[in-house]
Design a protein around this motif. Structure first.
Motif, PDB file in Angstrom:
ATOM      1  N   SER A  49      40.938  39.078  48.909  1.00 40.60           N
ATOM      2  CA  SER A  49      41.867  39.768  48.022  1.00 40.60           C
ATOM      3  C   SER A  49      42.647  38.778  47.181  1.00 40.60           C
ATOM      4  N   SER A  50      43.074  39.272  46.038  1.00 48.41           N
ATOM      5  CA  SER A  50      43.875  38.480  45.121  1.00 48.41           C
ATOM      6  C   SER A  50      45.014  39.357  44.624  1.00 48.41           C
ATOM      7  N   PHE A  51      46.217  38.780  44.568  1.00 46.54           N
ATOM      8  CA  PHE A  51      47.405  39.528  44.178  1.00 46.54           C
ATOM      9  C   PHE A  51      48.214  38.722  43.192  1.00 46.54           C
ATOM     10  N   GLU A  52      48.829  39.435  42.255  1.00 48.10           N
ATOM     11  CA  GLU A  52      49.791  38.817  41.334  1.00 48.10           C
ATOM     12  C   GLU A  52      51.146  39.446  41.609  1.00 48.10           C
TER      13      GLU A  52
ATOM     14  N   ALA B  11      53.054  43.635  44.577  1.00 48.81           N
ATOM     15  CA  ALA B  11      52.011  43.134  43.692  1.00 48.81           C
ATOM     16  C   ALA B  11      51.984  43.935  42.396  1.00 48.81           C
ATOM     17  N   SER B  12      51.943  43.207  41.288  1.00 49.05           N
ATOM     18  CA  SER B  12      51.791  43.878  39.999  1.00 49.05           C
ATOM     19  C   SER B  12      50.315  44.076  39.680  1.00 49.05           C
ATOM     20  N   ARG B  13      49.461  43.337  40.363  1.00 53.97           N
ATOM     21  CA  ARG B  13      48.014  43.472  40.203  1.00 53.97           C
ATOM     22  C   ARG B  13      47.363  43.094  41.529  1.00 53.97           C
ATOM     23  N   ALA B  14      46.364  43.857  41.933  1.00 54.15           N
ATOM     24  CA  ALA B  14      45.679  43.597  43.200  1.00 54.15           C
ATOM     25  C   ALA B  14      44.188  43.811  43.039  1.00 54.15           C
ATOM     26  N   THR B  15      43.429  42.943  43.678  1.00 53.29           N
ATOM     27  CA  THR B  15      41.975  43.079  43.741  1.00 53.29           C
ATOM     28  C   THR B  15      41.559  42.842  45.182  1.00 53.29           C
ATOM     29  N   ILE B  16      40.839  43.804  45.768  1.00 56.91           N
ATOM     30  CA  ILE B  16      40.380  43.672  47.150  1.00 56.91           C
ATOM     31  C   ILE B  16      38.888  43.952  47.163  1.00 56.91           C
ATOM     32  N   ASN B  17      38.121  42.998  47.714  1.00 56.60           N
ATOM     33  CA  ASN B  17      36.670  43.131  47.794  1.00 56.60           C
ATOM     34  C   ASN B  17      36.210  42.913  49.222  1.00 56.60           C
ATOM     35  N   GLU B  18      35.129  43.573  49.577  1.00 50.95           N
ATOM     36  CA  GLU B  18      34.537  43.415  50.899  1.00 50.95           C
ATOM     37  C   GLU B  18      33.956  42.009  51.021  1.00 50.95           C
ATOM     38  N   ALA B  19      34.242  41.344  52.143  1.00 49.53           N
ATOM     39  CA  ALA B  19      33.712  40.007  52.387  1.00 49.53           C
ATOM     40  C   ALA B  19      32.631  40.027  53.454  1.00 49.53           C
TER      41      ALA B  19
ATOM     42  N   SER C  86      52.302  30.587  37.489  1.00 49.52           N
ATOM     43  CA  SER C  86      52.101  30.389  36.054  1.00 49.52           C
ATOM     44  C   SER C  86      53.420  29.998  35.395  1.00 49.52           C
ATOM     45  N   ALA C  87      53.331  29.600  34.151  1.00 51.10           N
ATOM     46  CA  ALA C  87      54.517  29.181  33.397  1.00 51.10           C
ATOM     47  C   ALA C  87      55.511  30.323  33.231  1.00 51.10           C
ATOM     48  N   ASP C  88      55.008  31.570  33.181  1.00 52.29           N
ATOM     49  CA  ASP C  88      55.927  32.703  33.018  1.00 52.29           C
ATOM     50  C   ASP C  88      56.407  33.278  34.351  1.00 52.29           C
ATOM     51  N   GLY C  89      56.157  32.561  35.457  1.00 51.07           N
ATOM     52  CA  GLY C  89      56.697  32.946  36.752  1.00 51.07           C
ATOM     53  C   GLY C  89      55.856  33.891  37.570  1.00 51.07           C
ATOM     54  N   VAL C  90      54.647  34.188  37.139  1.00 52.86           N
ATOM     55  CA  VAL C  90      53.763  35.068  37.902  1.00 52.86           C
ATOM     56  C   VAL C  90      53.120  34.244  39.020  1.00 52.86           C
ATOM     57  N   VAL C  91      53.260  34.719  40.251  1.00 58.70           N
ATOM     58  CA  VAL C  91      52.682  34.039  41.410  1.00 58.70           C
ATOM     59  C   VAL C  91      51.377  34.744  41.758  1.00 58.70           C
ATOM     60  N   THR C  92      50.263  34.000  41.716  1.00 60.32           N
ATOM     61  CA  THR C  92      48.950  34.536  42.063  1.00 60.32           C
ATOM     62  C   THR C  92      48.556  33.995  43.427  1.00 60.32           C
ATOM     63  N   VAL C  93      48.186  34.907  44.324  1.00 60.72           N
ATOM     64  CA  VAL C  93      47.857  34.545  45.699  1.00 60.72           C
ATOM     65  C   VAL C  93      46.457  35.052  46.007  1.00 60.72           C
ATOM     66  N   GLN C  94      45.647  34.197  46.641  1.00 56.70           N
ATOM     67  CA  GLN C  94      44.305  34.607  47.054  1.00 56.70           C
ATOM     68  C   GLN C  94      44.212  34.502  48.570  1.00 56.70           C
ATOM     69  N   VAL C  95      43.777  35.592  49.209  1.00 57.32           N
ATOM     70  CA  VAL C  95      43.594  35.650  50.656  1.00 57.32           C
ATOM     71  C   VAL C  95      42.109  35.852  50.912  1.00 57.32           C
TER      72      VAL C  95
END
Length: 161
Positions: free
Chosen positions: A151-154, A136-144, A104-113
Motif C-alpha cells: 500500500s501507498s498513502f499520501e 490519507a488524502s490518497r491511498a493505493t492498496i494492492n494484493e501482494a 515533498s516540498a509542499d509538505g505531502v508525506v508519502t508512505v509505502q508499506v
C-alpha cells in the motif's frame, strides 16, 4: 531390485510402471498442487475482504476530513516533520515495516508499506486518525499475495472522498 524387475514379464512391467506414474500423479496433486491452489484462493479471498473493508470504512466516513484532523483540532497546521514522526511511531506500534517515506516540498508525506496484512494497515490508519489527526488524502492498496497487501498513502494533500 534389478533382479526382481528382470523377472517380471513385459505386461507386469507395464502395469508396475503405470501404477508408479498414477501414484506420482496423486502425490503431485494431493501434496503440491491442491495446497498451492488453496493458498491462492485464500489470499484472493482476504484481498476481497480487505477491499470490502475499505469500501465500508469509506462509506462510514473514515476518509472524509470532517473537521477531525489535528490542524482543526488544535488550530495550528501540522508540519510535515511532525506528521512523518507520528506516522512512523504509529507504524512501529502496529508492527508495520515502512518501506519508504518521502516528504515533498509542499509538505505531502508519502508512505509505502510492503507486505502487511490488510487488517494491520487499516488499524494503523485508524490509529493515525484518532491519535495524530492524520488521514490519507490518497491511498493505493494492492494484493501482494499470501494474504498480504502493498500500500501507498499520501498524507497532507487535498482529501479526495
Amino acid at each position: 531390485m534389478m533382479q526382481w524387475w528382470e523377472r517380471l514379464s513385459q505386461r507386469e512391467r507395464t502395469l508396475v510402471g503405470a501404477a508408479t506414474a498414477l501414484l506420482a500423479l496423486i502425490v503431485l496433486l494431493q501434496f503440491i498442487l491442491l495446497p498451492l491452489f488453496a493458498s491462492r484462493s485464500a489470499a484472493a479471498l482476504r484481498a476481497e475482504q480487505a477491499a470490502r473493508t475499505v469500501d465500508l470504512m469509506t462509506s462510514r466516513g473514515f476518509t472524509s476530513s470532517a473537521g477531525t484532523d489535528a490542524a482543526s483540532a488544535t488550530g495550528t497546521p501540522v508540519d510535515a516533520d511532525t506528521s512523518r514522526r507520528a506516522i512512523l511511531e504509529a507504524a512501529t506500534r502496529r508492527g508495520l515495516a515502512i518501506a519508504r517515506v518521502q516528504v515533498s516540498a509542499d509538505g505531502v508525506v508519502t508512505v509505502q508499506v510492503d507486505d502487511a496484512t490488510a487488517e494491520s494497515v487499516f488499524a494503523w490508519l485508524v490509529e493515525l486518525r484518532s491519535s495524530a489527526g492524520l488521514e490519507a488524502s490518497r491511498a493505493t492498496i494492492n494484493e501482494a499475495g499470501s494474504g498480504l497487501v502493498r500500500s501507498s498513502f499520501e498524507f497532507g494533500g487535498p482529501v479526495s472522498g
